[in-house]
Structures are given as structure tokens and as C-alpha cells.
Write an enzyme that holds these catalytic residues in place. Structure first.
Site, PDB file in Angstrom:
ATOM      1  N   CYS A   1       0.851  -1.225   0.044  1.00 13.38           N
ATOM      2  CA  CYS A   1      -0.025  -0.030  -0.009  1.00 13.38           C
ATOM      3  C   CYS A   1       0.995   1.259   0.217  1.00 13.38           C
ATOM      4  O   CYS A   1       1.619   1.470  -1.054  1.00 13.38           O
ATOM      5  CB  CYS A   1      -0.965   0.009   1.345  1.00 13.38           C
ATOM      6  SG  CYS A   1      -2.182   1.020   0.972  1.00 13.38           S
ATOM      7  N   HIS A   2       0.784   1.923   1.026  1.00 18.15           N
ATOM      8  CA  HIS A   2       1.569   3.263   1.039  1.00 18.15           C
ATOM      9  C   HIS A   2       2.849   2.824   1.576  1.00 18.15           C
ATOM     10  O   HIS A   2       3.680   3.959   1.668  1.00 18.15           O
ATOM     11  CB  HIS A   2       0.915   4.185   2.083  1.00 18.15           C
ATOM     12  CG  HIS A   2      -0.493   4.912   1.592  1.00 18.15           C
ATOM     13  ND1 HIS A   2      -1.470   4.193   1.488  1.00 18.15           N
ATOM     14  CD2 HIS A   2      -0.468   6.247   0.901  1.00 18.15           C
ATOM     15  CE1 HIS A   2      -2.518   4.975   0.858  1.00 18.15           C
ATOM     16  NE2 HIS A   2      -1.755   6.110   0.517  1.00 18.15           N
TER      17      HIS A   2
END
Length: 176
Positions: A106-107
Site C-alpha cells: 500500500c503506502h
């Protein structure tokens, strides 16, 4: 138990994506790995985006990357906090130089961007940081999981089974 006795660092800070931290920890433990939760403060409870807590085992400065076989960076908003610590960036660089498995989801790519290790690497992430990844020199693809050598990247929680299958496979290959 493919990873019996192998040691893994799971980084943590507040606002991690609950599943992106806990699912990898539990899967690695099922395979026999020892997973240390590493955060700014030892013995502190950090709360995920959806309220699931995790208690840290060690601080960033207490761990010696040479004592570990792999590193995991969770997603959520946690990576934006983690990348502000030079000790984390140095840890990522050491794992990268040693070609030890680094997992990002994800991030989490923000931490690897700040460590400046993505130039020329093929990765994925949440589409929300695609431009950030490409601006760091990465080749971004929209796939559930991407393996580029020792780097294993994934997009989001629905991709966790693919992510961990590949991360475990890379750990087994790198440690044999």
C-alpha cells in the site's frame, strides 16, 4: 514450518493499516518465523486505522539489521511517519544492500522512496502513490504482488494472500 527460527522486523507506528500489519505477522509466525514489532518506543501500544492495537517489542535504535532475515513495512498512514526517522531509512538501506527480503504494501512504498532504493526497480503499491513511486525512479505496475529480487510489493488488503505467499517464497529462497 518453512521459516523456523528466521527473524523478521515488522515496523510500526500509529495509523498503520490493521490488516497490512497483522496478516503478515500471523502468516510468518505460522511458518515458524520470529517477528519483532519495532517502533519508536519499546513496550508502547500503537493503534491501527481501524482500532486494532499492536505492542512494540523493540525501538528502531535497538535493532541490529544484521540479526534479522527480512523487513516488513506496513501500509496505512504509518509509512508517512516512519520515513521521517533516519534510523529507519538506514535500516532499509542495510537490508537493501544485503539483498535481504523487504516487503512493502500500500503506502509503505513511501519509506523505500525516502530511503532512495527504488530507482530502476519494478514495484506496485496503492495507485494513490503511483506518481511518487515513478518519480523515485521505480517502474510501477498495477498487479496484486510484484517481486523484483529481494523486494516484494503489493497494493492493498485484498492482495494480502498473494503478497505473503510471494514474501515467504522469497524468504525461503534467500535463506537457503
Amino acid at each position: 514450518m518453512k521459516l523456523k527460527g528466521k527473524k523478521v522486523i515488522q515496523l510500526a507506528s500509529g495509523d498503520f493499516e490493521d490488516l497490512e500489519l497483522w496478516y503478515p505477522v500471523l502468516r510468518l509466525q505460522e511458518e515458524g518465523a520470529i517477528v519483532d514489532i519495532v517502533a519508536e518506543k519499546k513496550g508502547e501500544h500503537y493503534i491501527g486505522k481501524y482500532g486494532v492495537p499492536v505492542k512494540s517489542d523493540l525501538t528502531f535504535d535497538e535493532v541490529n539489521p544484521d540479526d534479522y532475515d527480512a523487513l516488513l513495512v506496513p501500509g496505512g498512514w504509518s509509512p508517512d511517519k516512519l520515513r521521517r526517522y533516519e534510523s529507519i531509512l538506514n535500516m532499509v538501506r542495510i537490508f537493501n544492500e544485503s539483498k535481504k527480503p523487504i516487503g512493502q504494501i500500500c503506502h509503505a512504498g513511501w519509506v523505500l522512496i525516502s530511503a532512495k532504493i527504488l530507482n530502476g526497480k519494478t514495484v506496485t503499491s496503492t495507485p494513490g502513490i503511483k506518481d511518487d513511486m515513478e518519480n523515485a525512479g521505480a517502474i510501477w505496475v498495477n498487479e496484486p504482488v510484484v517481486v523484483d529480487g529481494h523486494l516484494v510489493s503489493s497494493r492493498r488488503p485484498p492482495d494480502l494472500p498473494d503478497y505473503m505467499r510471494e514474501f515467504i517464497r522469497v524468504m525461503v529462497e534467500k535463506n537457503n
